[in-house]
Design a protein around this motif. Structure first.
Motif, PDB file in Angstrom:
ATOM      1  N   ASP A  60       0.915  -1.261   0.050  1.00  0.00           N
ATOM      2  CA  ASP A  60      -0.003   0.114   0.032  1.00  0.00           C
ATOM      3  C   ASP A  60       0.901   1.248  -0.111  1.00  0.00           C
ATOM      4  OD1 ASP A  60      -2.196   1.607  -0.097  1.00  0.00           O
ATOM      5  OD2 ASP A  60      -2.668   1.207   2.307  1.00  0.00           O
ATOM      6  N   GLU A  91       2.183   5.054  -1.909  1.00  0.00           N
ATOM      7  CA  GLU A  91       1.453   6.255  -2.477  1.00  0.00           C
ATOM      8  C   GLU A  91       1.244   5.922  -4.035  1.00  0.00           C
ATOM      9  OE1 GLU A  91       2.477  10.576  -1.939  1.00  0.00           O
ATOM     10  OE2 GLU A  91       2.866   9.422  -0.322  1.00  0.00           O
ATOM     11  N   LEU A  92       0.202   6.501  -4.638  1.00  0.00           N
ATOM     12  CA  LEU A  92      -0.047   6.185  -5.997  1.00  0.00           C
ATOM     13  C   LEU A  92       0.743   7.171  -6.819  1.00  0.00           C
ATOM     14  CD1 LEU A  92      -2.205   4.249  -7.362  1.00  0.00           C
ATOM     15  CD2 LEU A  92      -3.637   6.390  -7.620  1.00  0.00           C
ATOM     16  N   ILE A 104      -3.222   6.311   3.072  1.00  0.00           N
ATOM     17  CA  ILE A 104      -1.903   6.695   2.439  1.00  0.00           C
ATOM     18  C   ILE A 104      -2.061   7.711   1.184  1.00  0.00           C
ATOM     19  CG2 ILE A 104      -0.237   5.302   0.968  1.00  0.00           C
ATOM     20  CD1 ILE A 104       0.171   4.386   3.441  1.00  0.00           C
ATOM     21  N   ASN A 105      -3.329   7.476   0.468  1.00  0.00           N
ATOM     22  CA  ASN A 105      -3.720   8.154  -0.625  1.00  0.00           C
ATOM     23  C   ASN A 105      -5.085   9.074  -0.126  1.00  0.00           C
ATOM     24  OD1 ASN A 105      -1.696   7.685  -2.636  1.00  0.00           O
ATOM     25  ND2 ASN A 105      -2.246   5.616  -2.634  1.00  0.00           N
ATOM     26  N   TRP A 111     -10.002   6.640  -4.215  1.00  0.00           N
ATOM     27  CA  TRP A 111      -9.629   7.164  -5.589  1.00  0.00           C
ATOM     28  C   TRP A 111      -8.289   6.714  -6.049  1.00  0.00           C
ATOM     29  CZ3 TRP A 111     -10.812  13.066  -5.043  1.00  0.00           C
ATOM     30  CH2 TRP A 111     -12.125  13.336  -4.807  1.00  0.00           C
ATOM     31  N   ASP A 112      -7.416   5.961  -5.305  1.00  0.00           N
ATOM     32  CA  ASP A 112      -6.440   5.403  -5.554  1.00  0.00           C
ATOM     33  C   ASP A 112      -6.303   3.856  -6.126  1.00  0.00           C
ATOM     34  OD1 ASP A 112      -7.136   4.280  -3.060  1.00  0.00           O
ATOM     35  OD2 ASP A 112      -5.225   4.380  -2.146  1.00  0.00           O
ATOM     36  N   TYR A 113      -7.599   3.725  -6.603  1.00  0.00           N
ATOM     37  CA  TYR A 113      -7.962   2.378  -7.154  1.00  0.00           C
ATOM     38  C   TYR A 113      -7.958   1.256  -6.125  1.00  0.00           C
ATOM     39  CZ  TYR A 113      -5.576   5.050 -11.012  1.00  0.00           C
ATOM     40  OH  TYR A 113      -5.005   6.263 -11.522  1.00  0.00           O
ATOM     41  N   ARG A 114      -7.955   1.382  -4.840  1.00  0.00           N
ATOM     42  CA  ARG A 114      -7.872   0.426  -4.014  1.00  0.00           C
ATOM     43  C   ARG A 114      -9.015   0.219  -2.853  1.00  0.00           C
ATOM     44  NH1 ARG A 114      -1.878   2.317  -2.919  1.00  0.00           N
ATOM     45  NH2 ARG A 114      -1.104   1.516  -5.100  1.00  0.00           N
ATOM     46  N   ARG A 145     -10.077  -0.769   0.920  1.00  0.00           N
ATOM     47  CA  ARG A 145      -9.505  -0.770   1.893  1.00  0.00           C
ATOM     48  C   ARG A 145     -10.465  -1.394   2.905  1.00  0.00           C
ATOM     49  NH1 ARG A 145      -6.633   3.159  -0.033  1.00  0.00           N
ATOM     50  NH2 ARG A 145      -4.287   2.970   0.707  1.00  0.00           N
TER      51      ARG A 145
END
Lengths: 768, 332
Positions: A448, A450-451, B252-253, B273-276, B278
């Motif tokens: 996980d 940062e994008l 994180i994002n 929005w970070d495609y993940r 959680r």
């Protein structure tokens, strides 16, 4: 009055010398007053003392046994009587008698003899009786018994003191001291100390007696190993260290500076004892000063074994935890100077353990002495153990912290990790009621990150452009991350620009922070070197000895060469080249990691495999065969030519150590190549030139060199080319194995000797 | 340390492809007994509502009632016989799906042009409340279904400067009790409304940016909201009906488009929005998993309503036109 002493003396002394006699045992009434008049001359014979030499008598409790015997019978009988004597409290009666008599001047020789007999009785008897010794005379039984007897004597003495009579305790002290000297302190103290601890709790006469008792013990060092808590120690010993110079020497010098074998608990007890009473605290400060002096001495750091430095550091931290703020205030400047000096020589050391030790100690001291100013803080540290600190520091933050820190090195770290994890979990779970959340085991979330929005470049040339071009932070990072795989995939394209790329990477600075920048750069460099070994190795080795590089860069060059050699020595399987980057590398030469350890592991494994069966060693030769020389010879050529900025034989001995290790690795991976023999010869010369280097890290590297030479160069070539050098080396190795202060060096030397031995047996087994 | 010992995150159970447009909303209907199969409704940007058969993983039926305008909320009423769908054509359609039919039987038009999803609450047999953005940009309107009579309009006091409502959640403390509404607004605050009095009870400014999504656990009186920032905010409602920030969880994002608490209140899923996707433990917001499968923004996450806990699924719809179905933490 001297009856018991005399009789005991007789029983022990004279029995063996008795001539044959017919047994004629008779009841003999013998009473105290009868004998008390006789004055006993220990040097003189029985006749002179008015007794029959062939009569051995023994008496206690008002009745005596009178007998004559042949040696065998006499011996058995005497032993029986002795056993009875010992069992029924004869020893205490004897000691009590001497103590009483001591008040009046008595013969020192007799006392000396008696002392000797009492303490050495188990030895004498086991010598005489061999297998037929009685259990009561075995040391593990006799000395605890002696302990209880001593307590009884002390009891009588205390009674008589209370009654206003004068008594001397010094004989008991001597007994105790002698037992300790004979190494039986554990047995005797195990019964003595609990009793004394109990008795001294509230009784001041007992306390005084106890102090006097230890004060008179000639060699006191063993007393300190009692293993009691500091307050008990303080009660038992009183202000012994202040009064008695010898005790002071033992505590302040012998225990702390001249040896390093005491367990941490004992250190804590002894230093705690010093700290407990105000009249002793000046000693604590004195001890700390001396410890700090040693800690800050560059010669001590260089030459004393790691274990001793660990010991001293522990002691320092324990002392610090006992210091009061006022005391720190008055010694702040002094401590500060010491920290500065010590820091310098610790950081200068090539051994990671020493550096780490220095940092931990310096940080602790700094946080203790700087109450408001800035605190020394190192970024490199062992996080696990420090996270443990706050949980366990109920007693003494520093002391316990120290212990944990020391535990946490190297192999211990694996033990600590689960412990730390357990702590982390328990911490999390502690704040609320029983929780079903904990049933859910989290999945791995390490991915996980940062994008990143930017796309990584697709061509090698683009990468070079990004890395050298204007700053584009995200693109730069993306490039770094993708570079290794790009190089591995596009061999041809890489070969076109290989040297240029290597140059860019070697000079690359960490423009922005990436957590694994060093690793990425190293991997990329290794990939370039593997893809186009000859020109890149030529470039890198030439740069190693040129001007204007930092030590870091030079060490990077070494690491890259070693890793690339390893990569190249692997047999190449088609389509498997990508796998190599996934596998964790054998040799991890990253900042902070202890490369010599990994290296040694390889050698260990290798030795193990070698010692078992020689015939089975068949390693395939990878690409390495054609290029091994290009890695090796340019590196070994110029080490003795100092440059303006780089002096391998002088200050930059850390790089020299690294160089030695790297050369060893290079030769190790060059096994089965044509160049190996020539490399081995060159390496042996290199080792010979540097064998008396003062730095242990360098010596370790040299010893590794010898190992890899013995492993990689074919034995017939060894015999042909370097047999004389080998003999010389063997002598040197034997010397190192025996005398080197560094434990790792000794071990390596031993391994080398073993390898040589194997070589010899192999040659003998197969005569040419 | 734990991370190194942990299992790698699981792969999706299966993936539904073929919406041909970004997926905006998902709704399970898995409660019905055999021989009926579990289904999943999806609403996508091309205005279609698709009904997925979760046995065959194929589309059973496609509903086209929003004129090609994006559908961003679907919900069933009366089992799976009737369906509500809300589209960007400013209409809420009521579909009759019983006995194989698929026709719009009724519709409510809205004047709002925002992205605020409606919220539905069953009050009694055949009586529902639906909360939706009202004509006025900062108001929320609550209607009764199926009568479509307005129950109340929730209007913030003048000068509150809340902006548009962004997300709504109707709830009631117990069945038959007076219903409440949690609403997240454009200015980052979450507001508790009392529907019977039409009064604002509490206002909590828990985000700097518009609240994108919220969910509320009425049993523990605790809710969670996500915005376009990097944090998830967990807040609680005390006995005086005051909202208080309980905890914030750093991500994180940035950017959360949807948060959903599973019906059993044990875990919580977020669409990022970070495609993940959680997953967190709901009790203490313990991070449990990061599911990295989609290649574009995840728009919605939804837990299935299977009656057997071990069968429960998580579905996520993404801008990459795919719906991923996961099976996680089902052991009870």
């Amino acid at each position: 009055m001297l009856s018991l002493a005399k009789i005991f003396h007789l029983a022990v002394l004279r029995t063996p010398k008795l001539p044959p006699w017919t047994p004629e045992v008779a009841e003999f009434h013998w009473s105290w007053p009868q004998c008390s008049g006789a004055s006993w001359q220990p040097g003189a014979s029985w006749e002179q003392n008015g007794c029959d030499p062939l009569v051995c008598c023994c008496s206690f409790k008002g009745h005596g046994v009178f007998f004559t015997s042949r040696p065998g019978f006499c011996l058995v009988k005497t032993v029986d009587i002795l056993e009875q004597f010992v069992r029924e409290g004869g020893l205490s009666a004897l000691m009590w008698e001497v103590c009483q008599q001591h008040a009046q001047a008595a013969s020192p020789e007799l006392q000396e003899t008696l002392l000797n007999k009492v303490v050495c009785l188990p030895d004498h008897l086991s010598n005489k009786l061999r297998g037929e010794n009685l259990p009561i005379f075995l040391p593990q039984n006799y000395f605890p018994l002696l302990g209880t007897e001593i307590i009884q004597v002390l009891q009588r003495i205390s009674d008589s003191l209370r009654g206003g009579l004068d008594c001397s305790i010094s004989f008991v002290s001597q007994v105790l001291g002698k037992v300790c000297v004979h190494g039986r302190q554990k047995e005797i103290l195990s019964t003595l100390v609990p009793c004394l601890t109990d008795l001294t709790k509230s009784d001041c006469i007992w306390q005084r007696m106890c102090w006097r008792l230890v004060e008179c013990v000639p060699d006191q060092i063993k007393i300190w190993e009692v293993g009691e808590r500091a307050d008990v120690l303080s009660r038992l010993l009183g202000n012994l260290v202040v009064k008695n110079k010898k005790a002071q020497f033992v505590v302040t010098q012998k225990l702390l500076l001249l040896q390093y074998s005491c367990p941490t608990a004992m250190l804590q007890n002894v230093l705690g004892y010093l700290a407990l009473d105000n009249s002793r605290r000046f000693l604590l400060i004195k001890v700390l000063q001396e410890l700090m002096e040693t800690w800050a001495s560059s010669s001590a750091v260089k030459h004393s074994p790691v274990e001793q430095q660990l010991y001293i550091s522990k002691a320092i931290l324990i002392c610090l935890s006992h210091l009061k703020d006022v005391e720190i205030d008055s010694h702040r400047q002094e401590l500060f100077t010491c920290v500065m000096e010590g820091m310098k020589c610790h950081l200068d050391s090539n051994l990671p353990r020493i550096r780490c030790l220095g940092m931990i100690v310096a940080e602790s001291i700094s946080s203790r002495i700087n109450t408001d100013g800035p605190i020394l803080k190192f970024q490199v540290r062992l996080k696990q153990n420090l996270s443990l600190l706050p949980r366990r520091c109920t007693i003494k933050v520093f002391a316990v912290g120290a212990v944990l820190c020391f535990l946490a090195w190297g192999r211990y770290i694996s033990i600590l990790k689960p412990v730390a994890a357990a702590y982390a979990v328990s911490e999390e779970g502690s704040d609320s009621e029983l929780d079903s959340d904990d049933d859910f085991i989290p999945y791995d979330m390490s991915a996980d990150k940062e994008l990143k929005k930017t796309k990584a470049p697709l061509y090698i040339r683009d990468c070079i452009e990004v890395l050298t071009g204007p700053e584009d932070v995200e693109k730069w990072e993306a490039t770094m991350r993708v570079l290794e795989t790009l190089i591995q995939r596009n061999t041809a394209a890489t070969q076109e620009v290989s040297v240029e790329l290597a140059k860019v990477l070697l000079h690359l600075e960490e423009k922005i922070y990436i957590d694994d920048f060093m690793e990425l750069r190293q991997k990329a460099l290794v990939a370039v070197t593997v893809t186009d070994p000859v020109p890149v190795a030529q470039y890198l080795t030439s740069q190693f000895y040129s001007l204007n590089y930092s030590l870091r860069q030079r060490m990077d060059i070494l690491d890259v060469l070693a890793l690339a050699a390893q990569e190249l020595s692997r047999p190449k399987a088609p389509g498997k080249s990508k796998l190599s980057s996934v596998q964790t590398p054998y040799i991890q030469i990253l900042p902070g990691s202890d490369s010599s350890k990994d290296w040694r592991r390889i050698v260990d494994e290798r030795i193990r495999s070698k010692t078992r069966r020689f015939a089975k060693v068949s390693r395939q030769v990878g690409q390495q065969s054609s290029v091994a020389g290009h890695f090796f010879f340019p590196l070994i050529q110029n080490f003795d030519r100092p440059l303006v900025t780089f002096d391998l034989l002088g200050d930059d001995h850390f790089v020299l150590g690294r160089l030695a290790h790297t050369l060893a690795i290079l030769l190790y991976f060059a096994v089965n190549t044509v160049a190996a023999a020539a490399m081995g010869k060159a390496l042996l010369e290199f080792v010979w030139a540097l064998r008396f280097h003062t730095d242990s890290y360098v010596r370790q590297g040299l010893l590794s060199c010898v190992s890899s030479m013995l492993l990689s160069v074919p034995s017939d070539r060894l015999l042909e080319d370097v047999i004389e050098e080998l003999v010389e080396t063997q002598a040197w190795l034997a010397d190192v194995a025996e005398k080197d202060p560094d434990g790792d060096c000794r071990r390596l030397a031993l391994q080398n000797l073993l390898l040589m031995e194997n070589l010899k047996t192999k040659l003998e087994a197969a005569p040419s | 340390m734990i991370a190194t010992m942990a299992l790698p995150p699981p792969d999706p159970e299966f993936v539904l492809r073929g919406t041909a447009a970004p997926v905006h909303t998902l709704h399970f209907s898995c409660r019905s007994q055999e021989p009926e199969f579990p289904i999943l409704f999806s609403g996508s940007a091309n205005g279609l509502v698709q009904i997925w058969n979760l046995k065959t993983h194929r589309v059973d039926k496609t509903l086209d009632g929003h004129g090609g305008k994006s559908v961003y909320w679907v919900e069933t009423i009366r089992g799976r016989d009737e369906l509500l769908s809300q589209g960007r054509d400013q209409k809420i359609c009521l579909w009759d799906l019983a006995e194989g039919r698929s026709m719009v039987t009724d519709s409510v038009s809205m004047d709002s042009v925002g992205f605020c999803r409606c919220s539905l609450l069953k009050m009694a047999q055949d009586r529902w409340l639906i909360a939706m953005p009202a004509d006025d940009p900062d108001e929320v309107q609550v209607l009764e279904l199926p009568s479509k009579t307005s129950v109340c309009t929730l209007k913030p006091e003048a000068g509150a400067k809340l902006g548009m409502p962004m997300c709504l959640k109707l709830w009631q403390p117990g069945f038959g009790a007076c219903p409440f509404l949690m609403a997240g607004y454009e200015d980052g605050s979450v507001i508790l409304w009392n529907l019977s009095m039409g009064k604002m009870l509490s206002r909590l400014a828990c985000h700097q940016e518009p609240v994108m999504s919220l969910d509320f656990d009425s049993e523990k009186a605790k809710g969670v909201s996500g915005s376009s920032e990097k944090v998830l905010s967990v807040w609680s409602l005390d006995e005086q009906q005051n909202l208080k920030v309980h905890k914030t969880h750093e991500l994180i994002n940035s950017g959360i488009s949807d948060v959903t608490i599973r019906q059993d209140r044990k875990i919580l899923a977020t669409a990022g929005w970070d495609y993940r996707i959680r997953i967190f433990g709901w009790k203490k917001m313990k991070p449990l998993a990061v599911l990295d499968f989609h290649t574009a923004t995840v728009h919605c996450v939804s837990f299935s309503d299977h009656s057997r806990p071990s069968e429960r699924l998580l579905a996520a719809g993404s801008k990459d036109h795919r719906i991923s179905i996961w099976s996680l933490y089902n052991q009870t």
